[in-house]
Design a protein around this motif. Sequence first.
Motif, PDB file in Angstrom:
ATOM      1  N   THR A   1       0.639  -1.429   0.103  1.00  0.00           N
ATOM      2  CA  THR A   1       0.379   0.166   0.017  1.00  0.00           C
ATOM      3  C   THR A   1       0.230   1.796  -0.115  1.00  0.00           C
ATOM      4  O   THR A   1       1.853   1.613   0.270  1.00  0.00           O
ATOM      5  N   ILE A   2       0.452   2.133  -0.711  1.00  0.00           N
ATOM      6  CA  ILE A   2       1.676   3.117  -0.939  1.00  0.00           C
ATOM      7  C   ILE A   2       0.998   4.292  -0.308  1.00  0.00           C
ATOM      8  O   ILE A   2      -0.441   4.611   0.876  1.00  0.00           O
ATOM      9  N   ILE A   3       2.259   4.802   1.285  1.00  0.00           N
ATOM     10  CA  ILE A   3       1.926   5.767   2.200  1.00  0.00           C
ATOM     11  C   ILE A   3       2.273   7.086   2.281  1.00  0.00           C
ATOM     12  O   ILE A   3       2.222   7.742   2.491  1.00  0.00           O
ATOM     13  N   ARG A   4       3.110   7.441   0.754  1.00  0.00           N
ATOM     14  CA  ARG A   4       3.317   8.921   0.734  1.00  0.00           C
ATOM     15  C   ARG A   4       3.929   8.637  -0.314  1.00  0.00           C
ATOM     16  O   ARG A   4       5.054   7.401  -0.895  1.00  0.00           O
ATOM     17  N   THR A   5       3.904   9.995  -1.184  1.00  0.00           N
ATOM     18  CA  THR A   5       3.899  10.197  -2.730  1.00  0.00           C
ATOM     19  C   THR A   5       5.209  11.196  -2.693  1.00  0.00           C
ATOM     20  O   THR A   5       5.211  12.148  -2.003  1.00  0.00           O
ATOM     21  N   PRO A   6       5.674  10.937  -3.892  1.00  0.00           N
ATOM     22  CA  PRO A   6       7.263  11.876  -4.504  1.00  0.00           C
ATOM     23  C   PRO A   6       6.790  13.021  -3.334  1.00  0.00           C
ATOM     24  O   PRO A   6       7.493  14.250  -2.681  1.00  0.00           O
ATOM     25  N   GLY A   7       5.753  14.041  -3.824  1.00  0.00           N
ATOM     26  CA  GLY A   7       4.749  15.395  -3.329  1.00  0.00           C
ATOM     27  C   GLY A   7       4.771  15.914  -1.986  1.00  0.00           C
ATOM     28  O   GLY A   7       4.741  16.816  -2.137  1.00  0.00           O
ATOM     29  N   GLN A   8       4.825  14.712  -1.126  1.00  0.00           N
ATOM     30  CA  GLN A   8       3.845  15.153   0.049  1.00  0.00           C
ATOM     31  C   GLN A   8       5.213  14.709   0.445  1.00  0.00           C
ATOM     32  O   GLN A   8       5.779  14.406   1.318  1.00  0.00           O
ATOM     33  N   GLY A   9       5.058  16.214   1.414  1.00  0.00           N
ATOM     34  CA  GLY A   9       5.395  16.198   2.449  1.00  0.00           C
ATOM     35  C   GLY A   9       7.157  16.656   2.638  1.00  0.00           C
ATOM     36  O   GLY A   9       7.864  16.236   1.772  1.00  0.00           O
ATOM     37  N   SER A  10       7.814  17.432   2.892  1.00  0.00           N
ATOM     38  CA  SER A  10       9.372  17.642   2.962  1.00  0.00           C
ATOM     39  C   SER A  10      10.733  17.418   4.411  1.00  0.00           C
ATOM     40  O   SER A  10      11.226  18.217   4.021  1.00  0.00           O
ATOM     41  N   ASP A  11       9.515  16.558   5.568  1.00  0.00           N
ATOM     42  CA  ASP A  11      10.766  16.745   6.256  1.00  0.00           C
ATOM     43  C   ASP A  11      11.767  15.224   6.099  1.00  0.00           C
ATOM     44  O   ASP A  11      11.439  14.476   5.808  1.00  0.00           O
TER      45      ASP A  11
ATOM     46  N   ALA B   1      10.815   8.989   3.566  1.00  0.00           N
ATOM     47  CA  ALA B   1      11.739   9.009   2.406  1.00  0.00           C
ATOM     48  C   ALA B   1      11.301   8.841   1.287  1.00  0.00           C
ATOM     49  O   ALA B   1      12.029   9.038  -0.060  1.00  0.00           O
ATOM     50  N   GLY B   2      10.288   9.398   1.153  1.00  0.00           N
ATOM     51  CA  GLY B   2      10.224   9.193  -0.052  1.00  0.00           C
ATOM     52  C   GLY B   2      10.149  10.727  -0.801  1.00  0.00           C
ATOM     53  O   GLY B   2       9.554  11.427  -2.100  1.00  0.00           O
ATOM     54  N   ALA B   3       9.873  11.510  -0.176  1.00  0.00           N
ATOM     55  CA  ALA B   3       9.407  13.291  -0.112  1.00  0.00           C
ATOM     56  C   ALA B   3      10.202  13.957  -0.926  1.00  0.00           C
ATOM     57  O   ALA B   3      11.556  14.102  -1.427  1.00  0.00           O
ATOM     58  N   ASP B   4       9.596  13.700  -2.679  1.00  0.00           N
ATOM     59  CA  ASP B   4      10.250  15.044  -3.303  1.00  0.00           C
ATOM     60  C   ASP B   4      11.395  14.490  -4.140  1.00  0.00           C
ATOM     61  O   ASP B   4      12.389  15.222  -4.379  1.00  0.00           O
ATOM     62  N   THR B   5      11.934  12.947  -3.636  1.00  0.00           N
ATOM     63  CA  THR B   5      12.937  12.323  -5.007  1.00  0.00           C
ATOM     64  C   THR B   5      12.477  11.716  -5.945  1.00  0.00           C
ATOM     65  O   THR B   5      12.900  11.266  -6.639  1.00  0.00           O
ATOM     66  N   GLY B   6      10.601  11.251  -6.237  1.00  0.00           N
ATOM     67  CA  GLY B   6      10.731  10.787  -7.657  1.00  0.00           C
ATOM     68  C   GLY B   6      10.372   9.330  -7.332  1.00  0.00           C
ATOM     69  O   GLY B   6      10.490   8.752  -7.542  1.00  0.00           O
ATOM     70  N   LEU B   7      10.941   9.391  -5.432  1.00  0.00           N
ATOM     71  CA  LEU B   7       9.884   7.668  -4.343  1.00  0.00           C
ATOM     72  C   LEU B   7       8.698   7.691  -4.401  1.00  0.00           C
ATOM     73  O   LEU B   7       8.858   8.763  -3.891  1.00  0.00           O
ATOM     74  N   THR B   8       8.027   6.347  -4.501  1.00  0.00           N
ATOM     75  CA  THR B   8       6.777   6.381  -3.478  1.00  0.00           C
ATOM     76  C   THR B   8       6.980   5.613  -2.342  1.00  0.00           C
ATOM     77  O   THR B   8       8.172   4.490  -2.332  1.00  0.00           O
ATOM     78  N   THR B   9       6.900   5.746  -1.046  1.00  0.00           N
ATOM     79  CA  THR B   9       7.069   4.397   0.116  1.00  0.00           C
ATOM     80  C   THR B   9       5.988   3.765  -0.121  1.00  0.00           C
ATOM     81  O   THR B   9       4.427   4.551  -0.157  1.00  0.00           O
ATOM     82  N   VAL B  10       6.096   2.711  -0.479  1.00  0.00           N
ATOM     83  CA  VAL B  10       4.787   1.778   0.319  1.00  0.00           C
ATOM     84  C   VAL B  10       4.652   0.508   1.091  1.00  0.00           C
ATOM     85  O   VAL B  10       6.760   0.688   2.164  1.00  0.00           O
ATOM     86  N   ALA B  11       4.468   0.499   2.025  1.00  0.00           N
ATOM     87  CA  ALA B  11       4.524  -0.640   3.251  1.00  0.00           C
ATOM     88  C   ALA B  11       3.393  -1.802   2.924  1.00  0.00           C
ATOM     89  O   ALA B  11       2.158  -1.902   1.814  1.00  0.00           O
ATOM     90  N   TRP B  12       3.737  -3.140   3.033  1.00  0.00           N
ATOM     91  CA  TRP B  12       3.390  -4.144   3.722  1.00  0.00           C
ATOM     92  C   TRP B  12       3.589  -4.919   4.722  1.00  0.00           C
ATOM     93  O   TRP B  12       4.684  -4.848   5.292  1.00  0.00           O
ATOM     94  N   GLN B  13       3.084  -6.160   4.849  1.00  0.00           N
ATOM     95  CA  GLN B  13       3.510  -7.055   5.931  1.00  0.00           C
ATOM     96  C   GLN B  13       4.106  -8.330   5.249  1.00  0.00           C
ATOM     97  O   GLN B  13       4.045  -8.829   4.298  1.00  0.00           O
ATOM     98  N   ASP B  14       5.254  -8.621   6.027  1.00  0.00           N
ATOM     99  CA  ASP B  14       6.016  -9.842   5.748  1.00  0.00           C
ATOM    100  C   ASP B  14       5.375 -11.102   6.710  1.00  0.00           C
ATOM    101  O   ASP B  14       4.384 -10.611   7.345  1.00  0.00           O
ATOM    102  N   PRO B  15       5.593 -12.657   6.475  1.00  0.00           N
ATOM    103  CA  PRO B  15       4.765 -13.633   6.142  1.00  0.00           C
ATOM    104  C   PRO B  15       4.828 -13.620   8.642  1.00  0.00           C
ATOM    105  O   PRO B  15       4.103 -14.309   8.567  1.00  0.00           O
ATOM    106  N   ASN B  16       5.409 -12.798   9.231  1.00  0.00           N
ATOM    107  CA  ASN B  16       5.767 -12.807  10.392  1.00  0.00           C
ATOM    108  C   ASN B  16       4.686 -12.240  10.693  1.00  0.00           C
ATOM    109  O   ASN B  16       4.675 -11.876  12.392  1.00  0.00           O
ATOM    110  N   GLY B  17       3.521 -11.483   9.848  1.00  0.00           N
ATOM    111  CA  GLY B  17       3.051 -10.049  10.953  1.00  0.00           C
ATOM    112  C   GLY B  17       4.223  -8.738  10.721  1.00  0.00           C
ATOM    113  O   GLY B  17       3.224  -7.727  11.221  1.00  0.00           O
TER     114      GLY B  17
END
Length: 195
Positions: free
Chosen positions: A75-85, A89-105
């Motif tokens: 699931t996308i949790i942050r897009t490139p244009g979001q935030g500047s802190d 991780a993906g702020a203004d760098t052309g990268l999108t931050t995504v999150a998922w759960q591994d088999p252990n949760g």
Amino acid sequence: MLRFLARELHSWRVMHASSNGLVRRGDRLETATLVMLWLAAVAGVMIALTIGGDTYVAHKAAAEKQEPRHSVSATIIRTPGQGSDAAGAGADTGLTTVAWQDPNGHRLTAAVDAEPLDSVGRVRVVWLDDSGSVVDPPITTTDAVMEGLIAGAAVGTLVVLGWWGSTVLVRMVADQHRFRRWEAEWRQFDIDSHP
């Protein structure tokens, strides 16, 4: 284009290769040049087929040798244009931050290349290697076939355009030469015909 091809097919005048005295040297030179262009085009098509085949083989070998990988829905949790802190991780760098759960949760996050339709909450497929690192999607046999076709078609298109342009140029030069000769001969005939 069809008229041009019909003219080319009609242009193989066997008499240009004969010792017929009515055939001018310029016509023989034109025919020899066109024959060489046809031979070059056939060689170019063979090269295009070879390049397409080699590209396919190279991509197929890469597909067979690639490391195992598996996909997860993230699931996308942050897009490139979001935030500047700094924590973004993906702020203004052309990268999108995504999150998922591994088999252990456990919740895992990663920065992946942004796509035009990225928005917070959208689900994307992310590919992981055996160590859990984000990697490129696997190369498939279909990818290898498409790359081979594209490479062969690109070279083939260049060959056809080069052949067509060269043939048109040879014809134009030969026609201009013929027209000048005819004009000179008509003027000579007109001068000689007066008392």
